[in-house]
Design a protein around this motif. Structure first.
Motif, mmCIF file in Angstrom:
data_model
loop_
_atom_site.group_PDB
_atom_site.id
_atom_site.type_symbol
_atom_site.label_atom_id
_atom_site.label_comp_id
_atom_site.label_asym_id
_atom_site.label_seq_id
_atom_site.Cartn_x
_atom_site.Cartn_y
_atom_site.Cartn_z
ATOM 1 N N GLU A 72 0.824 -1.200 0.000
ATOM 2 C CA GLU A 72 0.000 0.000 0.000
ATOM 3 C C GLU A 72 0.864 1.258 0.000
ATOM 4 O O GLU A 72 0.553 2.244 -0.672
ATOM 5 N N ILE A 73 1.958 1.215 0.751
ATOM 6 C CA ILE A 73 2.857 2.366 0.799
ATOM 7 C C ILE A 73 3.483 2.603 -0.565
ATOM 8 O O ILE A 73 3.598 3.744 -1.028
ATOM 9 N N ARG A 74 3.887 1.516 -1.245
ATOM 10 C CA ARG A 74 4.466 1.671 -2.589
ATOM 11 C C ARG A 74 3.434 2.255 -3.547
ATOM 12 O O ARG A 74 3.760 3.108 -4.381
ATOM 13 N N GLU A 75 2.176 1.787 -3.441
ATOM 14 C CA GLU A 75 1.123 2.324 -4.302
ATOM 15 C C GLU A 75 0.896 3.806 -4.026
ATOM 16 O O GLU A 75 0.727 4.607 -4.951
ATOM 17 N N GLN A 76 0.895 4.157 -2.739
ATOM 18 C CA GLN A 76 0.737 5.569 -2.383
ATOM 19 C C GLN A 76 1.903 6.389 -2.923
ATOM 20 O O GLN A 76 1.719 7.517 -3.414
ATOM 21 N N GLN A 77 3.116 5.831 -2.847
ATOM 22 C CA GLN A 77 4.288 6.548 -3.338
ATOM 23 C C GLN A 77 4.217 6.740 -4.845
ATOM 24 O O GLN A 77 4.576 7.803 -5.367
ATOM 25 N N GLU A 78 3.741 5.714 -5.547
ATOM 26 C CA GLU A 78 3.591 5.836 -6.996
ATOM 27 C C GLU A 78 2.573 6.912 -7.352
ATOM 28 O O GLU A 78 2.778 7.698 -8.287
ATOM 29 N N ARG A 79 1.453 6.961 -6.596
ATOM 30 C CA ARG A 79 0.452 8.001 -6.835
ATOM 31 C C ARG A 79 1.036 9.382 -6.550
ATOM 32 O O ARG A 79 0.770 10.343 -7.274
ATOM 33 N N LEU A 80 1.833 9.453 -5.477
ATOM 34 C CA LEU A 80 2.472 10.726 -5.149
ATOM 35 C C LEU A 80 3.426 11.159 -6.246
ATOM 36 O O LEU A 80 3.464 12.334 -6.632
ATOM 37 N N ASN A 81 4.205 10.199 -6.772
ATOM 38 C CA ASN A 81 5.131 10.516 -7.859
ATOM 39 C C ASN A 81 4.384 10.987 -9.098
ATOM 40 O O ASN A 81 4.818 11.925 -9.778
ATOM 41 N N GLU A 82 3.252 10.334 -9.380
ATOM 42 C CA GLU A 82 2.451 10.726 -10.536
ATOM 43 C C GLU A 82 1.890 12.138 -10.361
ATOM 44 O O GLU A 82 1.914 12.948 -11.291
ATOM 45 N N LEU A 83 1.393 12.435 -9.146
ATOM 46 C CA LEU A 83 0.891 13.775 -8.875
ATOM 47 C C LEU A 83 2.002 14.810 -8.979
ATOM 48 O O LEU A 83 1.791 15.920 -9.484
#
Length: 204
Positions: free
Chosen positions: A144-155
Motif C-alpha cells: 500500500e505504501i508503494r502504491e501511495q508513493q507511486e500516486r504521489l510521484n504521478e501527482l
C-alpha cells in the motif's frame, strides 16, 4: 519504517501515540497517518497503544491556565479518543500519559512527581502486555505504501507539467504583449504621416 520493524525490531511492546497538548482536531495529515498505522498493523495494534500528551507542563503557570479553562487530563484523553473513532480496527478508548520532557526546568516538586508518576504508568503498561506485538505480518502495508508513493510521484509529475505549461503560457503572453506594443507604435506613426482631411470647396 516497515523494513526496520519487520527485519530489525521484529517485536513491539507498546505503541506510544504522541500528540501535542494543542492537538484537539483531526487534520487531514493526522487522519492519513493514523489510517496508515491502522492498515499497517491491523486491529491488534490498538491493544498495544497508549496516548501521550507532549508540551503538557506541570509548572504553576500551565496548571493555573488549565484550571481556569477547565481543561484537564481527562478532557484531553476523551478528545483524542474521539479523534480516533472509526479508524481501522475501531480502537476502544486508549489510556493516556502526560510526560513533560522539561519537568526539571525550574524547581517544582509537583512537576517532578507527575513526571515520575506518568513514566511509571507507561512502563507498567508496557510490562503488563502478556506478549509483544509481532511485526512480521505487515507485508500488505508495504504494498500500500508503494502504491501511495507511486500516486504521489504521478501527482508530482503532473504538478511539474502544469508548472511548465504555465511558464510557457506566461512567455507566450509576454511575447504577444510585445507584438501588441509594436503594432500600437506603428499605428501611431502611420496616423501622424496621414495628411489632415480638409473640407471640399464645393461644400462651402
Amino acid at each position: 519504517l516497515v523494513d526496520f520493524l519487520k527485519d530489525d525490531l521484529q517485536f513491539v511492546n507498546v505503541f506510544v501515540l504522541t500528540f501535542k497538548e494543542s492537538d484537539k482536531r483531526l487534520t487531514r495529515g493526522l487522519q492519513s497517518m493514523m489510517k496508515l498505522l491502522g492498515r499497517m498493523f491491523g486491529r491488534q495494534m490498538w491493544s498495544f497503544g497508549i496516548l501521550s500528551a507532549t508540551h503538557w507542563g506541570y509548572d504553576p503557570r500551565h496548571v493555573d491556565i488549565r484550571n481556569m479553562s477547565g481543561y484537564g487530563e481527562d478532557d484531553w484523553t476523551r478528545q483524542i479518543n474521539r479523534l480516533l473513532r472509526g479508524l481501522k480496527g475501531d480502537p476502544q478508548p486508549l489510556q493516556s500519559v502526560f510526560i513533560d520532557s522539561f519537568y526539571d526546568v525550574g524547581p517544582s516538586e509537583f512537576a517532578e512527581h507527575k513526571f515520575r508518576e506518568n513514566t511509571e504508568k507507561l512502563l507498567q503498561f508496557a510490562l503488563n502486555r502478556s506478549k509483544p506485538f509481532e511485526c512480521k505480518d505487515i507485508e500488505k502495508a508495504a504494498l500500500e505504501i508503494r502504491e501511495q508513493q507511486e500516486r504521489l510521484n504521478e501527482l508530482t509529475r503532473t504538478v511539474e507539467q502544469v508548472k511548465k505549461e504555465k511558464h510557457d503560457l506566461m512567455r507566450e503572453l509576454e511575447r504577444m504583449k510585445g507584438q501588441n506594443y509594436q503594432l500600437e507604435k506603428r499605428n501611431e506613426k502611420l496616423s501622424r504621416q496621414v495628411s489632415p482631411i480638409t473640407r471640399s470647396p464645393l461644400l462651402v
